[in-house]
Design an enzyme around this catalytic site. Sequence first.
Site, mmCIF file in Angstrom:
data_model
loop_
_atom_site.group_PDB
_atom_site.id
_atom_site.type_symbol
_atom_site.label_atom_id
_atom_site.label_comp_id
_atom_site.label_asym_id
_atom_site.label_seq_id
_atom_site.Cartn_x
_atom_site.Cartn_y
_atom_site.Cartn_z
ATOM 1 N N ASP A 1 -9.028 -2.078 -4.779
ATOM 2 C CA ASP A 1 -9.124 -1.812 -3.341
ATOM 3 C C ASP A 1 -7.845 -1.099 -2.904
ATOM 4 O O ASP A 1 -6.857 -1.025 -3.651
ATOM 5 C CB ASP A 1 -9.312 -3.114 -2.552
ATOM 6 C CG ASP A 1 -8.145 -4.071 -2.725
ATOM 7 O OD1 ASP A 1 -7.697 -4.268 -3.874
ATOM 8 O OD2 ASP A 1 -7.654 -4.619 -1.722
ATOM 9 N N ASP B 1 1.722 -3.336 -10.545
ATOM 10 C CA ASP B 1 1.514 -3.055 -9.119
ATOM 11 C C ASP B 1 2.800 -3.185 -8.321
ATOM 12 O O ASP B 1 2.793 -3.617 -7.183
ATOM 13 C CB ASP B 1 0.451 -4.025 -8.572
ATOM 14 C CG ASP B 1 -0.029 -3.632 -7.176
ATOM 15 O OD1 ASP B 1 0.147 -2.466 -6.789
ATOM 16 O OD2 ASP B 1 -0.570 -4.509 -6.477
ATOM 17 N N GLU C 1 -6.980 -7.083 -2.859
ATOM 18 C CA GLU C 1 -5.541 -7.334 -2.912
ATOM 19 C C GLU C 1 -4.880 -7.040 -1.584
ATOM 20 O O GLU C 1 -3.948 -7.724 -1.177
ATOM 21 C CB GLU C 1 -4.911 -6.486 -4.020
ATOM 22 C CG GLU C 1 -3.517 -6.946 -4.446
ATOM 23 C CD GLU C 1 -2.393 -6.390 -3.597
ATOM 24 O OE1 GLU C 1 -1.298 -6.951 -3.651
ATOM 25 O OE2 GLU C 1 -2.598 -5.393 -2.867
ATOM 26 N N ASP D 1 -0.950 3.084 -5.621
ATOM 27 C CA ASP D 1 -1.303 1.685 -5.311
ATOM 28 C C ASP D 1 -2.803 1.528 -5.220
ATOM 29 O O ASP D 1 -3.366 1.769 -4.162
ATOM 30 C CB ASP D 1 -0.613 1.276 -4.016
ATOM 31 C CG ASP D 1 -0.874 -0.175 -3.652
ATOM 32 O OD1 ASP D 1 -1.285 -0.953 -4.533
ATOM 33 O OD2 ASP D 1 -0.681 -0.525 -2.487
HETATM 34 ZN ZN LIG Z 1 -1.057 -2.845 -4.737
#
Ligand SMILES: [Zn+2]
Length: 446
Positions: free
Chosen positions: A86, A175, A151, A117
């Site tokens: 996401d 991440d 997330e 991201d």
């Molecule tokens: Zn992230």
Amino acid sequence: MMENFITDRIQSQAISDLKKVIAVPSYLSEASDKAPFGPGPKKALETILSIADDMGFKTFEDPDGYYGYADVGQGDKTFGLVCHLDEVPAGNVDDWDSDPYHLEERDGKLFGRGTQDDKGPTIAAMYAVKALLDAGQKFTYQIRFIFGTDEETLWRCLAEYNKKERPIDLGIAPDAEFPLIYAEKGLQQAYLVGPGSDELQMNVVDSFNAVPGQSIYRGPKQNEVLKSLEEHQFDADQEVDQIIVKGRSVHAMNAPEGINSTVRLGIALADVFPKIEAFQFLKAFGEDANGTNLLGDVSDDVSGRLTFNISSLQIDSKQSRLQIDLRIPVKIDHDQLIKQLKEAVQKFTLTYQDFDYLAPLYVPTDSKLVETLLSTYRDVTGDLKSQPTISGGATFARTMPNTVAFGAMLPTTPDFMHQVNERWSIQDMNTAMKIYAEAIYRLCVK
Ligand SMILES: [Zn+2]
């Protein structure tokens, strides 16, 4: 000599698969059947699973649509890579120089929502494993990519994973930044609720994780309120029918570096409306965003001090309510601290109401995992200066045991996460793939 597993072919395949996932807008929207976070995150999940299928991984999609995973290799233990598909919305598309959902290469950089991201790092880590497979390496672990789809909001995907699946034995979350984050503070968000008031109503609300940078007062007794603000030497402007209190907004994890305009407003209101307990609480709390006046010094030798952010002040005839965000040092006992907090706020007739809690992450720096990841990073990049870090922020690493946040941004990579024109340089992506391949080689092959 280190072997370089990342061939030109791997690099170009990685970019062409990244293009496929970037093409799927995957921000949170209304739930539909088997798509608890809306059709976007679900489609992004299915896209990444089909890429993993093509790589020869064994894939699984949660029948309720919360998460998926892809396995490769064999072993009694599982090494996990915890990723998310996401993303945050692109915002105003006109502000972008190119379509956020079409991966565009310009000046050696890849532009698109999710390139940093977390779609870019996810693909980079997957191709690192693919490169090892192509080189004929055999894994002594089962390697599992876990794909979350929630997330950016409430992490319900990984909560569901942990309900239904067994945890990994160790792993990484690609991440954040290199070299690695080995400690993340516990994160408690909650409300403090007290009696209402007939004297005034107000509704000043920011998000939990932001120190309010500006708070507006529209209630009665504005001249007295302004005078009180002046006496405290708090920066404020009066307009026709309102007072604007000024602060400096920062992320809640850095609360002591900001100036909290809502707390300042509350302190000033305490003098004008002495009977309202919520204001007396804010006056006692003061401008110390470590919460010292309330809880004493709460800190440890690994992750430093507690941060305590107050980001709302709501009062009506029925109740008053403050929202709070605490970043709790990793060695502090959570239950004990909350007990202490409940007792401390009781004096102001406030009660504590839990909203959301994320347990801390802590993997010691002398563990094999951290030592191996750090030496891999140093050997691949030659950067001997950057140190493992602690963070008040949160990554999926903390949802799993023995897991740290590892890359994929280099210390020199500009941060475009959540921003317009999000982009990742091809060179940095290649370096990240090299680091991941070497790290997994050292941990899961040798
Ligand atoms: Zn992230």
